[in-house]
Design an enzyme around this catalytic site. Structure first.
Site, PDB file in Angstrom:
ATOM      1  N   LYS A 358      34.276  54.483  33.978  1.00 51.80           N
ATOM      2  CA  LYS A 358      33.373  55.629  34.101  1.00 51.80           C
ATOM      3  C   LYS A 358      32.590  55.909  32.823  1.00 51.80           C
ATOM      4  O   LYS A 358      32.951  55.441  31.746  1.00 51.80           O
ATOM      5  CB  LYS A 358      34.154  56.855  34.579  1.00 51.80           C
ATOM      6  CG  LYS A 358      34.450  56.712  36.082  1.00 51.80           C
ATOM      7  CD  LYS A 358      34.856  57.968  36.755  1.00 51.80           C
ATOM      8  CE  LYS A 358      35.005  57.675  38.250  1.00 51.80           C
ATOM      9  NZ  LYS A 358      35.869  58.614  38.929  1.00 51.80           N
ATOM     10  N   ARG A 392      43.287  54.809  40.184  1.00 51.45           N
ATOM     11  CA  ARG A 392      42.253  54.148  41.007  1.00 51.45           C
ATOM     12  C   ARG A 392      41.416  53.289  40.068  1.00 51.45           C
ATOM     13  O   ARG A 392      40.756  53.818  39.189  1.00 51.45           O
ATOM     14  CB  ARG A 392      41.408  55.227  41.685  1.00 51.45           C
ATOM     15  CG  ARG A 392      40.330  54.697  42.606  1.00 51.45           C
ATOM     16  CD  ARG A 392      39.544  55.861  43.214  1.00 51.45           C
ATOM     17  NE  ARG A 392      38.516  55.415  44.115  1.00 51.45           N
ATOM     18  CZ  ARG A 392      37.317  55.006  43.734  1.00 51.45           C
ATOM     19  NH1 ARG A 392      37.005  54.994  42.470  1.00 51.45           N
ATOM     20  NH2 ARG A 392      36.434  54.598  44.628  1.00 51.45           N
TER      21      ARG A 392
HETATM   22  N1  HH2 Z   1      35.583  58.046  41.854  1.00 53.99           N
HETATM   23  C1  HH2 Z   1      34.579  57.440  42.527  1.00 53.99           C
HETATM   24  C2  HH2 Z   1      34.662  57.316  43.910  1.00 53.99           C
HETATM   25  N2  HH2 Z   1      35.740  57.787  44.593  1.00 53.99           N
HETATM   26  N3  HH2 Z   1      37.841  58.865  44.609  1.00 53.99           N
HETATM   27  C3  HH2 Z   1      38.834  59.490  43.958  1.00 53.99           C
HETATM   28  N4  HH2 Z   1      39.904  59.963  44.629  1.00 53.99           N
HETATM   29  N5  HH2 Z   1      38.819  59.643  42.597  1.00 53.99           N
HETATM   30  C4  HH2 Z   1      37.772  59.183  41.850  1.00 53.99           C
HETATM   31  O1  HH2 Z   1      37.794  59.374  40.610  1.00 53.99           O
HETATM   32  C5  HH2 Z   1      36.679  58.530  42.524  1.00 53.99           C
HETATM   33  C6  HH2 Z   1      36.755  58.383  43.928  1.00 53.99           C
HETATM   34  C7  HH2 Z   1      33.379  56.951  41.796  1.00 53.99           C
HETATM   35  O2  HH2 Z   1      33.543  55.771  41.196  1.00 53.99           O
HETATM   36  P1  HH2 Z   1      33.202  54.303  41.731  1.00 53.99           P
HETATM   37  O3  HH2 Z   1      34.248  53.823  42.620  1.00 53.99           O
HETATM   38  O4  HH2 Z   1      32.909  53.517  40.516  1.00 53.99           O
HETATM   39  O5  HH2 Z   1      31.973  54.316  42.701  1.00 53.99           O
HETATM   40  P2  HH2 Z   1      30.521  54.702  42.875  1.00 53.99           P
HETATM   41  O6  HH2 Z   1      29.980  55.194  41.595  1.00 53.99           O
HETATM   42  O7  HH2 Z   1      29.867  53.463  43.395  1.00 53.99           O
HETATM   43  O8  HH2 Z   1      30.603  55.739  43.932  1.00 53.99           O
END
Ligand code: HH2
Length: 420
Positions: A358, A392
Site C-alpha cells: 500500500k 491479506r
Molecule cells: N484492501 C484492498 C482491497 N480489499 N479488503 C480488506 N478486508 N482489507 C484491505 O485492506 C483491503 C481489502 C485494496 O488493495 P488491493 O487489493 O491492492 O486492490 P485494489 O487497489 O486493486 O482494489
C-alpha cells in the site's frame, strides 16, 4: 565504578518480565512455585490494563474515580470535571485485571448509566483477558479457519483488466485461474477474489461486469483449489452469485454500508464476513481524512457495524474486523493503526489487516508498488507481534516465510521447526 546513584549488585537480579497472556501469567507463577489457588488469584494481578471510556457523565466520572481508587487502581478525569456536572467527558481507567474485575462489580450498582458501563467493561475484559487462550475454529462452508493459533494468510487476487494487463475476458480468466491455484499452492489459507478496484478514482464497475469477472472464475476453482475463497465486494448480488459459485466468505470493504441487501444476505447464508472500516467512499476517502483519535473512532465504527449485523441475524462468531489500511487515512493514520493494532483486540472479533504494497509503505520508503515487498514484510511481522489473526497479502510466497518466522518468535501456532 558504579554510576552515581546506582546501587551495588547484591545478586537479587531484579528484572522486568513480560506478561502478554493468561498462560504467560500462569507459567510465571508455576515457575515461582505458587500453589494452585495462588495461580488462579495472582494471574489476574499480573495483567494490567489502561482503558479509555468516552461519553461518561461528569458526575459519574467522580464515582468511577472513587471506585477505581478504592480497588487500588485509578481513573484520570479532565481537570475541570467538578464544574461540568451534566456534560460528558472521556476518562482513562488504569489498574490490574483483578482490580478492574472488583471495580466492574461495584459499578454495576451505581447511578448515572454506570450500570451500563459496568456491563460494557465486563464484555471488554471477558474478551481481552479470557481465562484461557485456546484457539477456536470458524466454519466456512466445509472449510475451517483456526483463530488464535498461527497467523492466517489471505492471498489477494484482483480480477480487474489492469491487474492482468493484455487480452480479453478469456485471457483474464485463464491468468486469474493460474494465479489463484498458485496462491493456494504457495500456502495461503484463503484466496480473496475481487472484481472491482478500490483505488481512489478507479472507475465503478456494474453488478453484471463484477459478477462476470468473479463468479465463473470461482466456479471453476471451488472444487479444485482446496482452500476457501472469499469474495471481495460491497454488492450483495455479486456476493450472492459468488457464494452460489462456491465462495465461502464475504469481504466487504464498505463495512456492510453500501448495499442494504448485504446484511440480510449474510444472515441467510451464514458465512464468515470481513467488516472493514473506510472513512467516506472510495471516490472521496482520500480527500482530507480527519480523526480526533483514529484508533478509537475505527473501533467505534467496527463495533457499531458488527452490532448492527448481529441484531439482523448475522452470527457474531463469524465476523472478522479490519481497520482498512489506506481507506480514508493519511500515512500517519496508517502507521498509527499498525502501531496500536493490539487495541482492536478488545472488540473480541478476529482481526484482519491489509497493508500489502500500500501507498503508506511507498511514502515511507519512497518506492513504487512493485518494490514494497520488504516494507510489507516489516508491517506483517509487526502486526503479528501486535496480535493480528490474518494478513491479506499479494506476495504470498514471500509473506508465508515472514509469517512463519514471526509466528515462531511470537510462539504462535507452534508449527514445529527443524534445524538444518
Ligand atoms: N484492501 C484492498 C482491497 N480489499 N479488503 C480488506 N478486508 N482489507 C484491505 O485492506 C483491503 C481489502 C485494496 O488493495 P488491493 O487489493 O491492492 O486492490 P485494489 O487497489 O486493486 O482494489
Amino acid at each position: 565504578m558504579q554510576e552515581e546513584g546506582r546501587s551495588e549488585h547484591a545478586g537479587f537480579n531484579p528484572r522486568l518480565v513480560r506478561v502478554e497472556s493468561p498462560s504467560d501469567a500462569k507459567r510465571l507463577l508455576r515457575e515461582v512455585g505458587t500453589d494452585k489457588g495462588g495461580v488462579a488469584i495472582m494471574s489476574r494481578k499480573m495483567q494490567h490494563a489502561v482503558v479509555a471510556v468516552d461519553n461518561v457523565q461528569a458526575r459519574a466520572a467522580h464515582i468511577v474515580k472513587q471506585v477505581m481508587l478504592s480497588k487500588g487502581g485509578d481513573c484520570a478525569t479532565p481537570r475541570d470535571v467538578f464544574y461540568k456536572d451534566t456534560e460528558r467527558v472521556q476518562v482513562m481507567l488504569m489498574g490490574s485485571v483483578a482490580q478492574f474485575r472488583k471495580a466492574i462489580k461495584n459499578l454495576s450498582v451505581q447511578p448515572f448509566e454506570l450500570a451500563m458501563l459496568s456491563g460494557e467493561l465486563k464484555d471488554l475484559f471477558n474478551v481481552a483477558f479470557p481465562g484461557s487462550d485456546m484457539p477456536r475454529e470458524i466454519a466456512a462452508d466445509g472449510h475451517r479457519l483456526e483463530i488464535g493459533g498461527r497467523t492466517l494468510v489471505m492471498g489477494v487476487l484482483n480480477v480487474t483488466p489492469d491487474s492482468f494487463s493484455d487480452g480479453g475476458r478469456y485471457h483474464l480468466m485463464e491468468k486469474a485461474r493460474e494465479r489463484a491455484l498458485e496462491i493456494a499452492s504457495q500456502g495461503a489459507d484463503i484466496v480473496d477474489i475481487g472484481g472491482e478496484s478500490a483505488r481512489p478514482g478507479a472507475a465503478p464497475v456494474s453488478v453484471d461486469e463484477e459478477t462476470a469477472r468473479t463468479a465463473p472464475l470461482i466456479e471453476s476453482l471451488a472444487r479444485e483449489i482446496g482452500v476457501p475463497i472469499s469474495i471481495d465486494t460491497c454488492k450483495a448480488e455479486v456476493a450472492g452469485r459468488a457464494l452460489d459459485a462456491g465462495a465461502s466468505m464475504v469481504n466487504d470493504i464498505s463495512g456492510l454500508r453500501f448495499d442494504a441487501e448485504m446484511i440480510p444476505l449474510l444472515a441467510s447464508r451464514d458465512v464468515p464476513v470481513v467488516i472493514m472500516h473506510m472513512q467516506g467512499t472510495p471516490r472521496d476517502m482520500q480527500e482530507k481524512p480527519t480523526y480526533k483519535d483514529v484508533v478509537g473512532e475505527i473501533i467505534e465504527f467496527l463495533r457499531e457495524r458488527a452490532d448492527e449485523a448481529i441484531r439482523s441475524g448475522v452470527d457474531g462468531d463469524k465476523i472478522f474486523v479490519d481497520p482498512g489500511i489506506g481507506f480514508g487515512k493519511t500515512v500517519e493514520h496508517n502507521l498509527e493503526i499498525v502501531r496500536r493494532l493490539d487495541e482492536f483486540q478488545g472488540l473480541g472479533f478476529p482481526l484482519l489487516l491489509g497493508t500489502s504494497r500500500k501507498s503508506f509503505i511507498g511514502a515511507v520508503l519512497d518506492r513504487p508498488a512493485g518494490e514494497r515487498v520488504l516494507g510489507t514484510a516489516a508491517t506483517v511481522a509487526f502486526a503479528i507481534a501486535r496480535g493480528v489473526d490474518m494478513v491479506r497479502v499479494h506476495d504470498v510466497r514471500e509473506m508465508i516465510d515472514v509469517v512463519r518466522m514471526a509466528d515462531a518468535v511470537a510462539a504462535r501456532g507452534r508449527v514445529g521447526w527443524t534445524a538444518s
